[in-house]
Scaffold this motif. Structure first.
Motif, PDB file in Angstrom:
ATOM      1  N   GLU A   5      39.701  41.534  23.399  1.00 58.21           N
ATOM      2  CA  GLU A   5      40.718  42.012  24.326  1.00 58.21           C
ATOM      3  C   GLU A   5      42.091  41.910  23.684  1.00 58.21           C
ATOM      4  O   GLU A   5      42.469  40.852  23.194  1.00 58.21           O
ATOM      5  CB  GLU A   5      40.671  41.174  25.598  1.00 58.21           C
ATOM      6  CG  GLU A   5      41.590  41.645  26.676  1.00 58.21           C
ATOM      7  CD  GLU A   5      41.402  40.846  27.953  1.00 58.21           C
ATOM      8  OE1 GLU A   5      42.439  40.522  28.562  1.00 58.21           O
ATOM      9  OE2 GLU A   5      40.254  40.554  28.316  1.00 58.21           O
ATOM     10  N   THR A   7      46.073  42.529  24.549  1.00 56.99           N
ATOM     11  CA  THR A   7      46.997  42.712  25.667  1.00 56.99           C
ATOM     12  C   THR A   7      48.342  43.200  25.167  1.00 56.99           C
ATOM     13  O   THR A   7      48.920  42.614  24.244  1.00 56.99           O
ATOM     14  CB  THR A   7      47.181  41.396  26.434  1.00 56.99           C
ATOM     15  OG1 THR A   7      45.899  40.923  26.858  1.00 56.99           O
ATOM     16  CG2 THR A   7      48.062  41.590  27.652  1.00 56.99           C
ATOM     17  N   ASP A  12      49.289  46.309  29.797  1.00 55.02           N
ATOM     18  CA  ASP A  12      48.116  47.137  29.534  1.00 55.02           C
ATOM     19  C   ASP A  12      47.195  46.397  28.567  1.00 55.02           C
ATOM     20  O   ASP A  12      47.644  45.562  27.781  1.00 55.02           O
ATOM     21  CB  ASP A  12      48.514  48.479  28.917  1.00 55.02           C
ATOM     22  CG  ASP A  12      49.223  49.397  29.899  1.00 55.02           C
ATOM     23  OD1 ASP A  12      49.417  48.990  31.058  1.00 55.02           O
ATOM     24  OD2 ASP A  12      49.579  50.519  29.496  1.00 55.02           O
ATOM     25  N   ARG A  13      45.887  46.718  28.624  1.00 54.37           N
ATOM     26  CA  ARG A  13      44.922  46.038  27.759  1.00 54.37           C
ATOM     27  C   ARG A  13      43.948  47.030  27.159  1.00 54.37           C
ATOM     28  O   ARG A  13      43.583  48.013  27.796  1.00 54.37           O
ATOM     29  CB  ARG A  13      44.104  45.019  28.548  1.00 54.37           C
ATOM     30  CG  ARG A  13      44.887  43.886  29.105  1.00 54.37           C
ATOM     31  CD  ARG A  13      44.025  42.868  29.821  1.00 54.37           C
ATOM     32  NE  ARG A  13      43.308  43.490  30.937  1.00 54.37           N
ATOM     33  CZ  ARG A  13      42.055  43.194  31.271  1.00 54.37           C
ATOM     34  NH1 ARG A  13      41.366  42.323  30.594  1.00 54.37           N
ATOM     35  NH2 ARG A  13      41.481  43.789  32.298  1.00 54.37           N
ATOM     36  N   VAL A  15      40.046  46.804  25.747  1.00 54.36           N
ATOM     37  CA  VAL A  15      38.907  45.893  25.798  1.00 54.36           C
ATOM     38  C   VAL A  15      37.738  46.543  25.072  1.00 54.36           C
ATOM     39  O   VAL A  15      37.299  47.635  25.437  1.00 54.36           O
ATOM     40  CB  VAL A  15      38.518  45.547  27.251  1.00 54.36           C
ATOM     41  CG1 VAL A  15      37.301  44.626  27.277  1.00 54.36           C
ATOM     42  CG2 VAL A  15      39.683  44.912  27.981  1.00 54.36           C
ATOM     43  N   LYS A  23      40.646  51.170  28.251  1.00 55.22           N
ATOM     44  CA  LYS A  23      42.059  50.845  28.434  1.00 55.22           C
ATOM     45  C   LYS A  23      42.289  50.581  29.913  1.00 55.22           C
ATOM     46  O   LYS A  23      41.865  51.351  30.766  1.00 55.22           O
ATOM     47  CB  LYS A  23      42.967  51.976  27.975  1.00 55.22           C
ATOM     48  CG  LYS A  23      44.441  51.608  28.145  1.00 55.22           C
ATOM     49  CD  LYS A  23      45.371  52.541  27.463  1.00 55.22           C
ATOM     50  CE  LYS A  23      46.798  52.013  27.637  1.00 55.22           C
ATOM     51  NZ  LYS A  23      47.756  52.877  26.981  1.00 55.22           N
ATOM     52  N   ASN A  27      48.567  45.837  34.550  1.00 61.01           N
ATOM     53  CA  ASN A  27      48.158  44.442  34.359  1.00 61.01           C
ATOM     54  C   ASN A  27      46.654  44.250  34.514  1.00 61.01           C
ATOM     55  O   ASN A  27      46.182  43.266  35.087  1.00 61.01           O
ATOM     56  CB  ASN A  27      48.927  43.519  35.299  1.00 61.01           C
ATOM     57  CG  ASN A  27      50.381  43.421  34.921  1.00 61.01           C
ATOM     58  OD1 ASN A  27      50.713  43.335  33.745  1.00 61.01           O
ATOM     59  ND2 ASN A  27      51.259  43.458  35.899  1.00 61.01           N
ATOM     60  N   GLY A  28      45.892  45.210  34.004  1.00 61.05           N
ATOM     61  CA  GLY A  28      44.441  45.084  34.007  1.00 61.05           C
ATOM     62  C   GLY A  28      43.769  45.428  35.306  1.00 61.05           C
ATOM     63  O   GLY A  28      42.580  45.185  35.487  1.00 61.05           O
ATOM     64  N   LEU A  70      49.110  51.551  22.651  1.00 63.98           N
ATOM     65  CA  LEU A  70      49.458  50.225  23.156  1.00 63.98           C
ATOM     66  C   LEU A  70      50.537  49.651  22.259  1.00 63.98           C
ATOM     67  O   LEU A  70      50.523  49.872  21.046  1.00 63.98           O
ATOM     68  CB  LEU A  70      48.222  49.325  23.133  1.00 63.98           C
ATOM     69  CG  LEU A  70      48.275  47.989  23.838  1.00 63.98           C
ATOM     70  CD1 LEU A  70      48.368  48.191  25.353  1.00 63.98           C
ATOM     71  CD2 LEU A  70      47.026  47.183  23.523  1.00 63.98           C
ATOM     72  N   ILE A  72      52.055  45.975  21.164  1.00 63.37           N
ATOM     73  CA  ILE A  72      51.742  44.545  21.243  1.00 63.37           C
ATOM     74  C   ILE A  72      52.808  43.742  20.521  1.00 63.37           C
ATOM     75  O   ILE A  72      53.548  44.271  19.691  1.00 63.37           O
ATOM     76  CB  ILE A  72      50.352  44.226  20.642  1.00 63.37           C
ATOM     77  CG1 ILE A  72      50.312  44.528  19.148  1.00 63.37           C
ATOM     78  CG2 ILE A  72      49.262  44.989  21.367  1.00 63.37           C
ATOM     79  CD1 ILE A  72      49.121  43.929  18.422  1.00 63.37           C
ATOM     80  N   GLN A  76      49.482  38.864  19.628  1.00 63.76           N
ATOM     81  CA  GLN A  76      48.227  39.598  19.804  1.00 63.76           C
ATOM     82  C   GLN A  76      47.705  40.195  18.496  1.00 63.76           C
ATOM     83  O   GLN A  76      46.663  40.849  18.476  1.00 63.76           O
ATOM     84  CB  GLN A  76      48.421  40.715  20.832  1.00 63.76           C
ATOM     85  CG  GLN A  76      48.637  40.207  22.228  1.00 63.76           C
ATOM     86  CD  GLN A  76      47.382  39.548  22.770  1.00 63.76           C
ATOM     87  OE1 GLN A  76      46.309  40.118  22.762  1.00 63.76           O
ATOM     88  NE2 GLN A  76      47.529  38.316  23.233  1.00 63.76           N
ATOM     89  N   HIS A  79      44.048  39.378  17.517  1.00 63.63           N
ATOM     90  CA  HIS A  79      43.088  40.115  18.343  1.00 63.63           C
ATOM     91  C   HIS A  79      42.996  41.572  17.881  1.00 63.63           C
ATOM     92  O   HIS A  79      41.915  42.153  17.840  1.00 63.63           O
ATOM     93  CB  HIS A  79      43.492  40.072  19.820  1.00 63.63           C
ATOM     94  CG  HIS A  79      43.506  38.701  20.395  1.00 63.63           C
ATOM     95  ND1 HIS A  79      42.351  38.038  20.757  1.00 63.63           N
ATOM     96  CD2 HIS A  79      44.534  37.871  20.669  1.00 63.63           C
ATOM     97  CE1 HIS A  79      42.673  36.853  21.233  1.00 63.63           C
ATOM     98  NE2 HIS A  79      43.997  36.722  21.185  1.00 63.63           N
TER      99      HIS A  79
END
Length: 92
Positions: A5, A7, A12-13, A15, A23, A27-28, A70, A72, A76, A79
């Protein structure tokens, strides 16, 4: 396969679950896209140096069946590196 994951700075995330990349926005709370890993084409990561006291950030553009983007921050990055490695392994 573990879930990866990433963030973004706005909540937005991305996964990755081994079979798909999704996506989530707001906030998920809302899934906006889900793409099979088999549609992976490329990922571009652009480093943006921090200015005026702001931390460094990275712009991520993930090309699959849909284009996912995204932004970041540095926290992050590990990740993101894991996501890039997993996607590259899946396309090999």
């Amino acid at each position: 396969m573990d879930t990866i994951e990433v963030t973004g700075t706005n909540g937005d995330r991305l996964v990755y679950d081994g079979a798909t990349v999704a996506k989530f926005r707001h906030n998920g709370m809302h899934e906006s896209a889900r793409n099979p890993v088999s549609t992976y084409r490329e990922i571009r990561v652009t480093h943006r140096p921090g200015k005026r006291g702001r931390p460094d950030s990275y712009e991520v553009l993930l090309a699959m069946a849909a284009i996912l983007t995204l932004t970041i921050d540095q926290s992050q990055k590990a990740h993101l590196d894991a996501l890039v490695a997993a996607l590259e392994r899946s396309s090999a």
